[in-house]
Scaffold this motif. Structure first.
Motif, PDB file in Angstrom:
ATOM      1  N   GLY A  23       0.798  -1.221   0.000  1.00 47.30           N
ATOM      2  CA  GLY A  23       0.000   0.000   0.000  1.00 47.30           C
ATOM      3  C   GLY A  23       0.828   1.266   0.000  1.00 47.30           C
ATOM      4  O   GLY A  23       2.043   1.243   0.227  1.00 47.30           O
ATOM      5  N   PRO A  24       0.169   2.397  -0.268  1.00 44.76           N
ATOM      6  CA  PRO A  24       0.872   3.673  -0.371  1.00 44.76           C
ATOM      7  C   PRO A  24       1.472   4.124   0.956  1.00 44.76           C
ATOM      8  O   PRO A  24       0.959   3.817   2.018  1.00 44.76           O
ATOM      9  N   LYS A  25       2.567   4.850   0.847  1.00 43.72           N
ATOM     10  CA  LYS A  25       3.290   5.390   1.995  1.00 43.72           C
ATOM     11  C   LYS A  25       3.261   6.910   1.939  1.00 43.72           C
ATOM     12  O   LYS A  25       2.845   7.498   0.941  1.00 43.72           O
ATOM     13  N   ALA A  26       3.746   7.526   3.010  1.00 45.01           N
ATOM     14  CA  ALA A  26       3.809   8.989   3.065  1.00 45.01           C
ATOM     15  C   ALA A  26       5.087   9.411   3.766  1.00 45.01           C
ATOM     16  O   ALA A  26       5.675   8.638   4.522  1.00 45.01           O
ATOM     17  N   SER A  49       3.740   4.305   7.381  1.00 43.36           N
ATOM     18  CA  SER A  49       3.332   3.044   6.764  1.00 43.36           C
ATOM     19  C   SER A  49       2.055   3.187   5.965  1.00 43.36           C
ATOM     20  O   SER A  49       1.792   2.387   5.072  1.00 43.36           O
ATOM     21  N   GLN A  50       1.265   4.159   6.321  1.00 47.20           N
ATOM     22  CA  GLN A  50       0.005   4.424   5.631  1.00 47.20           C
ATOM     23  C   GLN A  50      -0.149   5.920   5.439  1.00 47.20           C
ATOM     24  O   GLN A  50       0.257   6.711   6.299  1.00 47.20           O
ATOM     25  N   VAL A  51      -0.779   6.305   4.350  1.00 47.48           N
ATOM     26  CA  VAL A  51      -1.058   7.707   4.082  1.00 47.48           C
ATOM     27  C   VAL A  51      -1.985   8.257   5.166  1.00 47.48           C
ATOM     28  O   VAL A  51      -1.803   9.373   5.646  1.00 47.48           O
ATOM     29  N   ARG A  52      -2.952   7.457   5.569  1.00 49.80           N
ATOM     30  CA  ARG A  52      -3.906   7.875   6.609  1.00 49.80           C
ATOM     31  C   ARG A  52      -3.171   8.327   7.864  1.00 49.80           C
ATOM     32  O   ARG A  52      -3.546   9.307   8.509  1.00 49.80           O
ATOM     33  N   ALA A 101       2.710   3.871  -9.328  1.00 52.27           N
ATOM     34  CA  ALA A 101       3.270   2.788  -8.515  1.00 52.27           C
ATOM     35  C   ALA A 101       3.387   1.512  -9.337  1.00 52.27           C
ATOM     36  O   ALA A 101       2.493   1.192 -10.127  1.00 52.27           O
ATOM     37  N   PRO A 102       4.471   0.759  -9.136  1.00 52.84           N
ATOM     38  CA  PRO A 102       4.589  -0.526  -9.826  1.00 52.84           C
ATOM     39  C   PRO A 102       3.432  -1.470  -9.474  1.00 52.84           C
ATOM     40  O   PRO A 102       2.927  -2.176 -10.335  1.00 52.84           O
ATOM     41  N   SER A 103       3.011  -1.467  -8.208  1.00 54.27           N
ATOM     42  CA  SER A 103       1.896  -2.316  -7.780  1.00 54.27           C
ATOM     43  C   SER A 103       1.483  -1.902  -6.370  1.00 54.27           C
ATOM     44  O   SER A 103       2.145  -1.069  -5.743  1.00 54.27           O
ATOM     45  N   TRP A 104       0.419  -2.503  -5.859  1.00 59.07           N
ATOM     46  CA  TRP A 104      -0.013  -2.243  -4.490  1.00 59.07           C
ATOM     47  C   TRP A 104       1.063  -2.738  -3.504  1.00 59.07           C
ATOM     48  O   TRP A 104       1.305  -2.105  -2.480  1.00 59.07           O
ATOM     49  N   GLU A 105       1.694  -3.844  -3.840  1.00 57.55           N
ATOM     50  CA  GLU A 105       2.723  -4.407  -2.975  1.00 57.55           C
ATOM     51  C   GLU A 105       4.007  -3.573  -3.003  1.00 57.55           C
ATOM     52  O   GLU A 105       4.772  -3.583  -2.057  1.00 57.55           O
ATOM     53  N   GLU A 106       4.265  -2.903  -4.118  1.00 56.80           N
ATOM     54  CA  GLU A 106       5.443  -2.045  -4.275  1.00 56.80           C
ATOM     55  C   GLU A 106       4.994  -0.646  -4.694  1.00 56.80           C
ATOM     56  O   GLU A 106       4.968  -0.329  -5.876  1.00 56.80           O
ATOM     57  N   GLY A 136     -12.410   5.521   1.669  1.00 52.90           N
ATOM     58  CA  GLY A 136     -13.448   4.526   1.934  1.00 52.90           C
ATOM     59  C   GLY A 136     -13.454   3.342   0.987  1.00 52.90           C
ATOM     60  O   GLY A 136     -14.470   2.667   0.845  1.00 52.90           O
ATOM     61  N   SER A 137     -12.310   3.050   0.366  1.00 57.88           N
ATOM     62  CA  SER A 137     -12.264   1.895  -0.532  1.00 57.88           C
ATOM     63  C   SER A 137     -12.149   0.611   0.288  1.00 57.88           C
ATOM     64  O   SER A 137     -11.957   0.646   1.504  1.00 57.88           O
ATOM     65  N   THR A 138     -12.211  -0.505  -0.392  1.00 58.44           N
ATOM     66  CA  THR A 138     -12.057  -1.798   0.275  1.00 58.44           C
ATOM     67  C   THR A 138     -10.590  -2.167   0.478  1.00 58.44           C
ATOM     68  O   THR A 138     -10.299  -3.121   1.192  1.00 58.44           O
ATOM     69  N   ARG A 139      -9.675  -1.429  -0.117  1.00 59.82           N
ATOM     70  CA  ARG A 139      -8.234  -1.704   0.034  1.00 59.82           C
ATOM     71  C   ARG A 139      -7.765  -1.163   1.380  1.00 59.82           C
ATOM     72  O   ARG A 139      -8.138  -0.067   1.792  1.00 59.82           O
ATOM     73  N   VAL A 140      -6.929  -1.945   2.047  1.00 60.80           N
ATOM     74  CA  VAL A 140      -6.377  -1.505   3.326  1.00 60.80           C
ATOM     75  C   VAL A 140      -4.899  -1.214   3.149  1.00 60.80           C
ATOM     76  O   VAL A 140      -4.242  -1.748   2.257  1.00 60.80           O
ATOM     77  N   GLY A 141      -4.371  -0.364   4.013  1.00 65.41           N
ATOM     78  CA  GLY A 141      -2.980   0.031   3.936  1.00 65.41           C
ATOM     79  C   GLY A 141      -2.050  -0.973   4.582  1.00 65.41           C
ATOM     80  O   GLY A 141      -2.456  -2.068   5.001  1.00 65.41           O
ATOM     81  N   GLY A 142      -0.800  -0.581   4.683  1.00 65.36           N
ATOM     82  CA  GLY A 142       0.260  -1.444   5.164  1.00 65.36           C
ATOM     83  C   GLY A 142       0.081  -1.971   6.566  1.00 65.36           C
ATOM     84  O   GLY A 142       0.625  -3.010   6.915  1.00 65.36           O
ATOM     85  N   MET A 143      -0.684  -1.291   7.385  1.00 63.09           N
ATOM     86  CA  MET A 143      -0.912  -1.750   8.752  1.00 63.09           C
ATOM     87  C   MET A 143      -2.299  -2.368   8.917  1.00 63.09           C
ATOM     88  O   MET A 143      -2.755  -2.604  10.025  1.00 63.09           O
TER      89      MET A 143
END
Length: 188
Positions: A49-52, A66-69, A95-100, A117-124
């Motif tokens: 997932g995305p980082k900040a 670890s997460q944009v949030r 981004a190359p992918s969600w994993e990277e 509010g998407s169904t995707r969750v971040g790194g944590m």
């Protein structure tokens, strides 16, 4: 013709002001392979997932998240000791992918289009704000994964400051299994 020009002039000036605000930001830093999250102190590359990154006044090294949030939450909490000079988020369109999510594909948070509010969750494992440089790409992601597209100032405080509820928090069965296992260990 003059009337159209007069009506369009404020929009052009507003867009120019926003670009000027972003142009004065210090540059983003390449995320090192061993970067750790500010809150979790875990290696970011090990989480999807995305980082900040948050750049602080007077500090050379940014805080990575670890997460944009988490970074937006950090921005909105009054406890920081330094003024924030810039916040950068991974551009998930590049981004190359969600994993990277990438080490160099940063965009200023103020320029991003976030899917909230998407169904995707971040790194944590918590709900994530998924950033894109392009509104159409963000809308396509929202169509596939749910949520809505917002600019940074359209994200409500409760969407980043409220505790994140996880499925495990409501799974009484898992809790009971763990409690039973602890009780059995104590008896033996």
């Amino acid at each position: 013709m003059n009337r159209l020009f007069i009506l369009a002039l404020p929009l052009v000036l507003l867009a120019g002001c926003q670009e000027d605000d972003l142009a004065g930001l210090p540059p983003a830093v390449t995320m090192p392979a061993d970067a750790v999250g500010h809150y979790c102190q875990m290696v970011l590359a090990e989480h999807p997932g995305p980082k900040a990154q948050v750049l602080l006044d007077g500090e050379e090294t940014p805080l990575f998240f670890s997460q944009v949030r988490d970074a937006i939450s950090y921005q909105r909490m009054p406890e920081q000791s330094h003024a924030i000079t810039a916040i950068y988020v991974n551009d998930m369109a590049a981004a190359p992918s969600w994993e990277e999510p990438g080490a160099d594909n940063w965009i200023a948070a103020g320029a991003a289009h976030f899917v909230v509010g998407s169904t995707r969750v971040g790194g944590m494992g918590a709900a994530e704000l998924v950033p894109f440089s392009d509104a159409d790409t963000a809308a396509a992601f929202a169509a596939e994964h749910g949520g809505r597209v917002e600019r940074l100032d359209g994200i409500a405080d409760h969407e980043v400051l409220s505790p994140e509820e996880t499925p495990q928090a409501h799974d009484g069965h898992d809790f009971m299994k763990r409690l039973e296992r602890v009780s059995q260990e104590r008896e033996s």
